[in-house]
Scaffold this motif. Structure first.
Motif, mmCIF file in Angstrom:
data_model
loop_
_atom_site.group_PDB
_atom_site.id
_atom_site.type_symbol
_atom_site.label_atom_id
_atom_site.label_comp_id
_atom_site.label_asym_id
_atom_site.label_seq_id
_atom_site.Cartn_x
_atom_site.Cartn_y
_atom_site.Cartn_z
ATOM 1 N N GLU A 131 -56.152 6.892 -2.428
ATOM 2 C CA GLU A 131 -56.115 6.316 -3.626
ATOM 3 C C GLU A 131 -55.418 7.397 -4.644
ATOM 4 O O GLU A 131 -55.419 8.572 -4.366
ATOM 5 C CB GLU A 131 -57.100 6.014 -4.289
ATOM 6 C CG GLU A 131 -57.763 4.587 -3.679
ATOM 7 C CD GLU A 131 -58.894 3.886 -4.354
ATOM 8 O OE1 GLU A 131 -59.413 2.770 -3.913
ATOM 9 O OE2 GLU A 131 -59.404 4.487 -5.394
ATOM 10 N N ARG A 132 -54.753 7.021 -5.662
ATOM 11 C CA ARG A 132 -54.019 7.993 -6.497
ATOM 12 C C ARG A 132 -55.337 8.756 -7.144
ATOM 13 O O ARG A 132 -56.243 8.074 -7.690
ATOM 14 C CB ARG A 132 -53.288 7.479 -7.489
ATOM 15 C CG ARG A 132 -52.514 8.314 -8.344
ATOM 16 C CD ARG A 132 -51.723 7.602 -9.420
ATOM 17 N NE ARG A 132 -52.066 6.545 -10.083
ATOM 18 C CZ ARG A 132 -51.350 5.610 -10.831
ATOM 19 N NH1 ARG A 132 -50.190 5.469 -10.550
ATOM 20 N NH2 ARG A 132 -52.208 4.768 -11.386
ATOM 21 N N GLU A 133 -55.238 10.167 -7.547
ATOM 22 C CA GLU A 133 -56.454 10.800 -8.226
ATOM 23 C C GLU A 133 -55.853 11.526 -9.277
ATOM 24 O O GLU A 133 -54.637 12.060 -9.045
ATOM 25 C CB GLU A 133 -57.182 11.502 -7.157
ATOM 26 C CG GLU A 133 -56.272 12.591 -6.421
ATOM 27 C CD GLU A 133 -57.293 13.449 -5.513
ATOM 28 O OE1 GLU A 133 -58.473 13.232 -5.619
ATOM 29 O OE2 GLU A 133 -56.681 14.234 -4.868
ATOM 30 N N VAL A 134 -56.456 11.831 -10.381
ATOM 31 C CA VAL A 134 -56.188 12.696 -11.341
ATOM 32 C C VAL A 134 -56.262 13.954 -11.103
ATOM 33 O O VAL A 134 -57.283 14.490 -9.971
ATOM 34 C CB VAL A 134 -57.102 12.418 -12.709
ATOM 35 C CG1 VAL A 134 -58.504 12.560 -12.332
ATOM 36 C CG2 VAL A 134 -56.386 13.176 -13.855
ATOM 37 N N THR A 138 -51.461 18.252 -0.091
ATOM 38 C CA THR A 138 -50.262 17.432 0.189
ATOM 39 C C THR A 138 -50.218 16.315 -0.439
ATOM 40 O O THR A 138 -51.234 15.516 0.064
ATOM 41 C CB THR A 138 -49.947 17.794 1.649
ATOM 42 O OG1 THR A 138 -49.618 18.873 2.125
ATOM 43 C CG2 THR A 138 -48.957 16.782 2.206
ATOM 44 N N ALA A 139 -49.158 15.699 -1.169
ATOM 45 C CA ALA A 139 -49.266 14.470 -1.909
ATOM 46 C C ALA A 139 -48.046 14.271 -2.501
ATOM 47 O O ALA A 139 -47.273 15.065 -2.621
ATOM 48 C CB ALA A 139 -50.537 14.260 -2.762
ATOM 49 N N VAL A 140 -47.530 13.036 -3.051
ATOM 50 C CA VAL A 140 -46.670 12.831 -4.110
ATOM 51 C C VAL A 140 -47.581 13.050 -5.475
ATOM 52 O O VAL A 140 -48.437 12.482 -5.717
ATOM 53 C CB VAL A 140 -46.226 11.398 -4.212
ATOM 54 C CG1 VAL A 140 -45.290 11.235 -5.286
ATOM 55 C CG2 VAL A 140 -45.488 11.195 -2.529
ATOM 56 N N TYR A 141 -46.811 13.687 -6.292
ATOM 57 C CA TYR A 141 -47.321 14.159 -7.651
ATOM 58 C C TYR A 141 -46.832 13.383 -8.472
ATOM 59 O O TYR A 141 -45.554 13.543 -8.699
ATOM 60 C CB TYR A 141 -47.471 15.559 -7.678
ATOM 61 C CG TYR A 141 -48.640 16.698 -7.006
ATOM 62 C CD1 TYR A 141 -48.405 16.726 -5.561
ATOM 63 C CD2 TYR A 141 -49.609 17.061 -7.745
ATOM 64 C CE1 TYR A 141 -49.392 17.234 -4.959
ATOM 65 C CE2 TYR A 141 -50.559 17.607 -6.989
ATOM 66 C CZ TYR A 141 -50.463 17.934 -5.444
ATOM 67 O OH TYR A 141 -51.390 18.572 -4.955
ATOM 68 N N TYR A 142 -47.448 12.871 -9.412
ATOM 69 C CA TYR A 142 -46.842 11.964 -10.553
ATOM 70 C C TYR A 142 -47.505 12.621 -11.861
ATOM 71 O O TYR A 142 -48.479 13.214 -12.060
ATOM 72 C CB TYR A 142 -47.442 10.657 -10.629
ATOM 73 C CG TYR A 142 -46.821 9.811 -9.097
ATOM 74 C CD1 TYR A 142 -47.728 9.789 -8.053
ATOM 75 C CD2 TYR A 142 -45.822 8.871 -9.178
ATOM 76 C CE1 TYR A 142 -47.511 9.300 -7.119
ATOM 77 C CE2 TYR A 142 -45.487 8.365 -8.032
ATOM 78 C CZ TYR A 142 -46.366 8.484 -6.830
ATOM 79 O OH TYR A 142 -46.246 7.742 -5.869
ATOM 80 N N ALA A 173 -58.800 8.952 -16.835
ATOM 81 C CA ALA A 173 -59.326 7.769 -16.083
ATOM 82 C C ALA A 173 -58.194 6.960 -15.020
ATOM 83 O O ALA A 173 -58.456 6.050 -14.547
ATOM 84 C CB ALA A 173 -60.146 6.797 -16.864
ATOM 85 N N GLY A 174 -56.808 7.716 -15.365
ATOM 86 C CA GLY A 174 -55.861 7.001 -14.602
ATOM 87 C C GLY A 174 -54.895 5.766 -15.452
ATOM 88 O O GLY A 174 -54.131 5.265 -14.679
#
Length: 125
Positions: A44-47, A93-97, A109-110
């Motif tokens: 899942e996407r995380e802050v 390693t991830a896609v960073y937004y 909180a996203g």
């Protein structure tokens, strides 16, 4: 409306550094809370980190996993928020937004109102 464009991702060896940038359009950038998030494959996407706007003294938040290694900052004159990443690990390693929002708590909180398209960060072991 705010448009966000991330840059600065790439391939780096473990222990190395990268600096991500997020350029924002719009005249009210300085008032927005900004955040960096990441999403690894199958997760899942995380802050990662967040920073308040000018009315809240640029308070910052960091996820425990990046404290002491990552630094978020902003340059309102350039409408840009940065994420300095040091001592990188393969698990980074991830896609960073990047995201922008009216409320800092919501961003953490996203719940960003605006999102960029993401930039890939790959850390090799």
């Amino acid at each position: 409306q705010v448009q966000l464009v991330e840059s600065g991702g790439g391939l780096v060896q473990a222990g190395g550094s990268l600096r991500l940038s997020c350029a924002a359009s719009g005249r009210t950038f300085s008032s927005y809370a900004m955040g960096w998030f990441r999403q690894a494959p199958g997760k899942e996407r995380e802050v990662v980190a967040a920073i308040t706007g000018m009315w809240n003294n640029y308070r910052t938040y960091y996820a425990d996993s990046v404290k002491g290694r990552f630094t978020i900052s902003r340059d309102n004159a350039k409408n840009t928020v940065y994420l300095q990443m040091n001592s990188l690990k393969p698990e980074d390693t991830a896609v960073y937004y990047c995201a922008a929002g009216q409320k800092f708590g919501a961003v953490v909180a996203g719940g960003g109102d605006y999102w960029g398209q993401g930039t890939q960060v790959t850390v090799s072991s």
